[in-house]
Design a protein around this motif. Structure first.
Motif, PDB file in Angstrom:
ATOM      1  N   ASP A  19      57.746  62.061  13.346  1.00 49.04           N
ATOM      2  CA  ASP A  19      57.607  60.623  13.116  1.00 49.04           C
ATOM      3  C   ASP A  19      56.659  60.001  14.146  1.00 49.04           C
ATOM      4  N   ARG A  20      56.777  60.427  15.416  1.00 46.30           N
ATOM      5  CA  ARG A  20      55.887  59.909  16.458  1.00 46.30           C
ATOM      6  C   ARG A  20      54.447  60.364  16.226  1.00 46.30           C
ATOM      7  N   LEU A  21      54.265  61.612  15.791  1.00 44.79           N
ATOM      8  CA  LEU A  21      52.905  62.099  15.524  1.00 44.79           C
ATOM      9  C   LEU A  21      52.230  61.263  14.448  1.00 44.79           C
ATOM     10  N   VAL A  22      52.982  60.956  13.393  1.00 39.87           N
ATOM     11  CA  VAL A  22      52.426  60.177  12.292  1.00 39.87           C
ATOM     12  C   VAL A  22      52.165  58.740  12.729  1.00 39.87           C
ATOM     13  N   LEU A  54      66.545  70.134  14.831  1.00 37.70           N
ATOM     14  CA  LEU A  54      66.117  69.347  13.674  1.00 37.70           C
ATOM     15  C   LEU A  54      65.878  67.879  14.019  1.00 37.70           C
ATOM     16  N   ALA A  55      66.818  67.256  14.730  1.00 40.49           N
ATOM     17  CA  ALA A  55      66.683  65.830  15.059  1.00 40.49           C
ATOM     18  C   ALA A  55      65.473  65.587  15.958  1.00 40.49           C
ATOM     19  N   GLU A  56      65.280  66.457  16.951  1.00 42.62           N
ATOM     20  CA  GLU A  56      64.143  66.304  17.855  1.00 42.62           C
ATOM     21  C   GLU A  56      62.828  66.499  17.118  1.00 42.62           C
ATOM     22  N   ALA A  57      62.792  67.493  16.236  1.00 42.21           N
ATOM     23  CA  ALA A  57      61.562  67.764  15.484  1.00 42.21           C
ATOM     24  C   ALA A  57      61.231  66.610  14.550  1.00 42.21           C
ATOM     25  N   LYS A  58      62.245  66.058  13.891  1.00 39.71           N
ATOM     26  CA  LYS A  58      62.006  64.913  12.993  1.00 39.71           C
ATOM     27  C   LYS A  58      61.455  63.731  13.771  1.00 39.71           C
ATOM     28  N   ALA A  59      62.057  63.449  14.923  1.00 42.15           N
ATOM     29  CA  ALA A  59      61.584  62.334  15.746  1.00 42.15           C
ATOM     30  C   ALA A  59      60.157  62.583  16.222  1.00 42.15           C
ATOM     31  N   GLY A  81      52.601  63.702   2.872  1.00 42.79           N
ATOM     32  CA  GLY A  81      53.879  63.621   2.177  1.00 42.79           C
ATOM     33  C   GLY A  81      54.710  64.883   2.277  1.00 42.79           C
ATOM     34  N   GLN A  82      54.275  65.850   3.049  1.00 38.88           N
ATOM     35  CA  GLN A  82      55.010  67.103   3.208  1.00 38.88           C
ATOM     36  C   GLN A  82      55.767  67.088   4.541  1.00 38.88           C
ATOM     37  N   LYS A  83      56.613  66.088   4.688  1.00 38.38           N
ATOM     38  CA  LYS A  83      57.296  65.870   5.956  1.00 38.38           C
ATOM     39  C   LYS A  83      58.249  67.019   6.297  1.00 38.38           C
ATOM     40  N   ILE A  84      58.941  67.551   5.307  1.00 33.84           N
ATOM     41  CA  ILE A  84      59.870  68.651   5.562  1.00 33.84           C
ATOM     42  C   ILE A  84      59.120  69.870   6.093  1.00 33.84           C
ATOM     43  N   GLN A  85      57.951  70.173   5.493  1.00 36.75           N
ATOM     44  CA  GLN A  85      57.143  71.293   5.970  1.00 36.75           C
ATOM     45  C   GLN A  85      56.631  71.024   7.377  1.00 36.75           C
ATOM     46  N   ALA A  86      56.286  69.769   7.652  1.00 33.32           N
ATOM     47  CA  ALA A  86      55.801  69.399   8.983  1.00 33.32           C
ATOM     48  C   ALA A  86      56.903  69.590  10.019  1.00 33.32           C
ATOM     49  N   ILE A  87      58.114  69.175   9.685  1.00 34.98           N
ATOM     50  CA  ILE A  87      59.240  69.330  10.607  1.00 34.98           C
ATOM     51  C   ILE A  87      59.526  70.812  10.838  1.00 34.98           C
ATOM     52  N   LYS A  88      59.485  71.592   9.774  1.00 34.32           N
ATOM     53  CA  LYS A  88      59.723  73.027   9.900  1.00 34.32           C
ATOM     54  C   LYS A  88      58.664  73.671  10.801  1.00 34.32           C
ATOM     55  N   ALA A  89      57.406  73.320  10.580  1.00 35.80           N
ATOM     56  CA  ALA A  89      56.321  73.874  11.396  1.00 35.80           C
ATOM     57  C   ALA A  89      56.466  73.451  12.854  1.00 35.80           C
ATOM     58  N   TYR A  90      56.873  72.205  13.077  1.00 34.36           N
ATOM     59  CA  TYR A  90      57.062  71.722  14.448  1.00 34.36           C
ATOM     60  C   TYR A  90      58.192  72.481  15.132  1.00 34.36           C
ATOM     61  N   ARG A  91      59.270  72.727  14.402  1.00 35.27           N
ATOM     62  CA  ARG A  91      60.391  73.477  14.965  1.00 35.27           C
ATOM     63  C   ARG A  91      59.970  74.894  15.325  1.00 35.27           C
TER      64      ARG A  91
END
Length: 94
Positions: free
Chosen positions: A88-91, A80-85, A63-73
């Motif tokens: 989402d694919r990782l999950v 941001l858009a690429e990291a979010k996508a 449930g820590q999607k924002i932290q996951a996106i930040k770590a991915y970036r």
């Protein structure tokens, strides 16, 4: 009105089939490109940091999607858009 539906449903079915075929084609092309990229990385001796990706996937799943996106970036330098996508694919792929 009924005649319009008679023509509309087959047309929608054909459109859906066409879109599905395109998606399958693009998916196949992506798979081939991923294989080629893996071969190039292997040839160059570059290895993906799977532990960091696992940590990012764990963050997103908990449930820590924002932290996951930040770590991915931070890991990839993606926007941001690429990291979010990607998160989402990782999950979805796990």
């Amino acid at each position: 009105m009924d005649m319009a539906l008679v023509f509309l449903f087959p047309l929608l079915g054909l459109l859906a089939w066409s879109i599905e075929r395109r998606i399958q084609r693009v998916s196949s092309q992506i798979s081939r490109l991923e294989c080629k990229a893996d071969l190039i990385l292997e040839h160059l001796g570059i290895h993906e940091d799977t532990t960091e990706l696992a940590r990012i996937t764990g963050l997103a799943r908990s449930g820590q999607k924002i932290q996951a996106i930040k770590a991915y970036r931070e890991l990839t330098g993606d926007g941001l858009a690429e990291a979010k996508a990607a998160v989402d694919r990782l999950v979805a792929g796990s």
